[in-house]
Write a protein that holds these residues in place. Sequence first.
Motif, mmCIF file in Angstrom:
data_model
loop_
_atom_site.group_PDB
_atom_site.id
_atom_site.type_symbol
_atom_site.label_atom_id
_atom_site.label_comp_id
_atom_site.label_asym_id
_atom_site.label_seq_id
_atom_site.Cartn_x
_atom_site.Cartn_y
_atom_site.Cartn_z
ATOM 1 N N LEU A 146 -7.346 -5.495 -16.876
ATOM 2 C CA LEU A 146 -6.897 -5.528 -15.406
ATOM 3 C C LEU A 146 -7.857 -4.430 -14.774
ATOM 4 N N ASN A 147 -8.164 -3.297 -15.502
ATOM 5 C CA ASN A 147 -9.045 -2.437 -14.852
ATOM 6 C C ASN A 147 -10.529 -3.035 -14.775
ATOM 7 N N ILE A 148 -10.875 -3.942 -15.668
ATOM 8 C CA ILE A 148 -12.143 -4.451 -15.634
ATOM 9 C C ILE A 148 -12.322 -5.447 -14.413
ATOM 10 N N ILE A 149 -11.077 -6.275 -14.337
ATOM 11 C CA ILE A 149 -10.920 -7.040 -13.163
ATOM 12 C C ILE A 149 -10.867 -6.347 -11.831
ATOM 13 N N TYR A 150 -10.169 -5.296 -11.613
ATOM 14 C CA TYR A 150 -10.107 -4.453 -10.372
ATOM 15 C C TYR A 150 -11.628 -3.816 -10.216
ATOM 16 N N GLY A 151 -12.184 -3.261 -11.232
ATOM 17 C CA GLY A 151 -13.325 -2.890 -10.903
ATOM 18 C C GLY A 151 -14.411 -3.785 -10.346
ATOM 19 N N SER A 152 -14.421 -5.121 -10.873
ATOM 20 C CA SER A 152 -15.610 -6.120 -10.674
ATOM 21 C C SER A 152 -15.213 -6.702 -9.297
ATOM 22 N N PHE A 153 -13.889 -6.782 -8.867
ATOM 23 C CA PHE A 153 -13.459 -7.258 -7.583
ATOM 24 C C PHE A 153 -13.949 -6.224 -6.254
ATOM 25 N N LEU B 41 0.943 -1.329 0.036
ATOM 26 C CA LEU B 41 0.009 0.075 -0.144
ATOM 27 C C LEU B 41 0.832 1.192 0.189
ATOM 28 N N LEU B 42 1.995 1.273 0.592
ATOM 29 C CA LEU B 42 3.022 2.428 0.768
ATOM 30 C C LEU B 42 3.487 2.645 -0.524
ATOM 31 N N ASP B 43 4.043 1.592 -1.052
ATOM 32 C CA ASP B 43 4.688 1.333 -2.381
ATOM 33 C C ASP B 43 3.981 1.161 -3.555
ATOM 34 N N LYS B 44 2.624 1.387 -3.710
ATOM 35 C CA LYS B 44 1.934 0.893 -4.645
ATOM 36 C C LYS B 44 2.086 1.450 -6.140
ATOM 37 N N GLN B 45 2.429 2.768 -6.095
ATOM 38 C CA GLN B 45 2.842 3.657 -7.234
ATOM 39 C C GLN B 45 4.049 3.030 -7.926
ATOM 40 N N ARG B 46 4.970 2.305 -7.333
ATOM 41 C CA ARG B 46 6.063 1.754 -7.745
ATOM 42 C C ARG B 46 5.625 0.357 -8.453
ATOM 43 N N PHE B 47 4.774 -0.423 -8.370
ATOM 44 C CA PHE B 47 4.186 -1.458 -8.757
ATOM 45 C C PHE B 47 3.698 -1.018 -10.147
ATOM 46 N N VAL B 48 2.879 0.087 -9.921
ATOM 47 C CA VAL B 48 2.205 0.588 -11.200
ATOM 48 C C VAL B 48 3.196 1.278 -12.442
ATOM 49 N N ASN B 49 4.291 1.816 -12.009
ATOM 50 C CA ASN B 49 5.164 2.308 -12.724
ATOM 51 C C ASN B 49 6.219 1.059 -13.386
ATOM 52 N N LEU B 50 6.375 -0.195 -12.646
ATOM 53 C CA LEU B 50 6.924 -1.306 -13.090
ATOM 54 C C LEU B 50 6.122 -1.919 -14.137
ATOM 55 N N TYR B 51 4.746 -2.075 -13.833
ATOM 56 C CA TYR B 51 3.903 -2.709 -14.922
ATOM 57 C C TYR B 51 4.137 -1.812 -16.338
ATOM 58 N N HIS B 52 4.009 -0.564 -15.990
ATOM 59 C CA HIS B 52 3.990 0.333 -17.335
ATOM 60 C C HIS B 52 5.436 0.251 -18.057
ATOM 61 N N ARG B 53 6.486 0.034 -17.642
ATOM 62 C CA ARG B 53 7.656 0.040 -17.811
ATOM 63 C C ARG B 53 8.047 -1.376 -18.686
ATOM 64 N N ALA B 54 7.623 -2.478 -17.877
ATOM 65 C CA ALA B 54 7.480 -3.836 -18.527
ATOM 66 C C ALA B 54 6.759 -3.899 -19.890
ATOM 67 N N CYS B 55 5.608 -3.446 -19.741
ATOM 68 C CA CYS B 55 4.644 -3.349 -20.949
ATOM 69 C C CYS B 55 5.116 -2.607 -22.068
ATOM 70 N N ALA C 276 -2.760 -1.868 -24.381
ATOM 71 C CA ALA C 276 -4.035 -1.246 -24.008
ATOM 72 C C ALA C 276 -4.772 -2.390 -23.771
ATOM 73 N N GLN C 277 -4.841 -3.355 -24.292
ATOM 74 C CA GLN C 277 -5.928 -4.724 -24.163
ATOM 75 C C GLN C 277 -5.623 -5.133 -22.758
ATOM 76 N N ILE C 278 -4.293 -5.376 -22.458
ATOM 77 C CA ILE C 278 -4.133 -5.919 -20.966
ATOM 78 C C ILE C 278 -4.666 -4.734 -19.918
ATOM 79 N N THR C 279 -4.285 -3.625 -20.117
ATOM 80 C CA THR C 279 -4.766 -2.561 -18.984
ATOM 81 C C THR C 279 -6.157 -2.689 -18.963
ATOM 82 N N LEU D 188 8.369 -1.852 -22.738
ATOM 83 C CA LEU D 188 9.520 -2.685 -23.088
ATOM 84 C C LEU D 188 9.261 -3.913 -23.897
ATOM 85 N N TRP D 189 8.236 -4.747 -23.435
ATOM 86 C CA TRP D 189 8.119 -6.073 -24.159
ATOM 87 C C TRP D 189 6.847 -6.250 -25.080
ATOM 88 N N LEU D 190 5.826 -5.545 -24.967
ATOM 89 C CA LEU D 190 4.553 -5.527 -25.578
ATOM 90 C C LEU D 190 4.436 -4.456 -26.620
#
Length: 387
Positions: free
Chosen positions: A221-228, A191-205, A215-218, A207-209
């Motif tokens: 993930l937004n749909i899954i987060y909203g549903s839960f 929770l304290l470092d959640k922005q770091r995980f978000v930035n890591l996700y965007h950097r990895a995507c 855009a499809q994966i994001t 770099l490799w995608l």
Amino acid sequence: MRSEKINWKLLIVVTVLVILVMNLSQVVSIIQTLWGAISSLVFGAMLAFVINLIMRPIEEQLSKSKAKFIQKAKRSISLLVSIVIVIAVLAGLVWLVVPSLIDAGEVMAKVVPKYFEQGQDFFNRLFKNNPDLVDTINSFNINWKEVTDKFMGFLSSGVSGALGNAVGVVGTIVSSVVNTIIVIIFAIYVLLDKQRFVNLYHRACNLWLKPETKAQITQALNIIYGSFSSFICGQCLEAFILGSTCALGMFILHLPYPLMIGTLVGVINIIPMIGAYIGGAIGMFMVFTVSPWLSVVFLIYLCILQQFESNVIYPRVVGRSVGLPGIYVMITVVVGGSLAGVAGMFLGIPIMASVYKIVKIYFKEAEDRKQMHSKEEEEENVQPSAE
């Protein structure tokens, strides 16, 4: 003759699946080992997800403040406030439920022997013309002092056995405490470092995608987060509605322990569909300690309330909150419960809601592409006159 192109990706996938099936026992053992290693982290992430539902709106409100100190420490402050809220809610529930349960248990120990004797007298009068049956009923004499002594002896032997295996008991307790601490600490770090995980996700995507794939994966993930998140909020709202309705009805019917039983029914109702029945069984036990007749009244009232809740409130409140039609909610609860028990019922709804929304988007895009393709073909087939 042109040689056919080999689909290497499909060939690799099929080969891997065959290898996994042929070594299924080893695969299961490896999965169990991995789960034992990461289970605390998974539970910590789940706890962080739940706390974040409280923390996020608090942090958004703090972001509007112009004070530099609040702007700098808004995440820490919002996390601290969220944890205090969770602890306060849990403490309040324990304060409402546990003392009444202890009182009910003490009363039950006193009144059960009396009710048993009254039941024997009733059946003796009912079957007085059948001496053999009366003798059979009277043979069920219970020495309640002996039952109490045996129960206490069982507890003593259990304690002695536990003391005899003190090393194992202490090891289990220490392991549970350590795992709980790891779960809480990991949730706090996430929770304290959640922005770091978000930035890591965007950097990895990045770099490799491809951008389209990202855009499809994001979006997924937004749909899954909203549903839960919507499901958890909907469950809490539905539990509050059921608990309040149960307590209000008990007040009207002048049944004992209305606030406590309403709270208990509402909290346990977090288990989809069947939670209210579990809470109702405990509530009936408590009402029975006051009056057996009132316990029957409570049972009838709760059955009616539960039918209304299962068929009207739950599909509408939870289904609407996650964007899933009511019929799909009921199907998911039944199928998920049969496959994975309580966990299947609880997690099945947001998973089904996520799949439902993603498939709905896929169908919409596929239909749009098909319509556009058909329109292009019609335009190509219509040739202008050469005259």
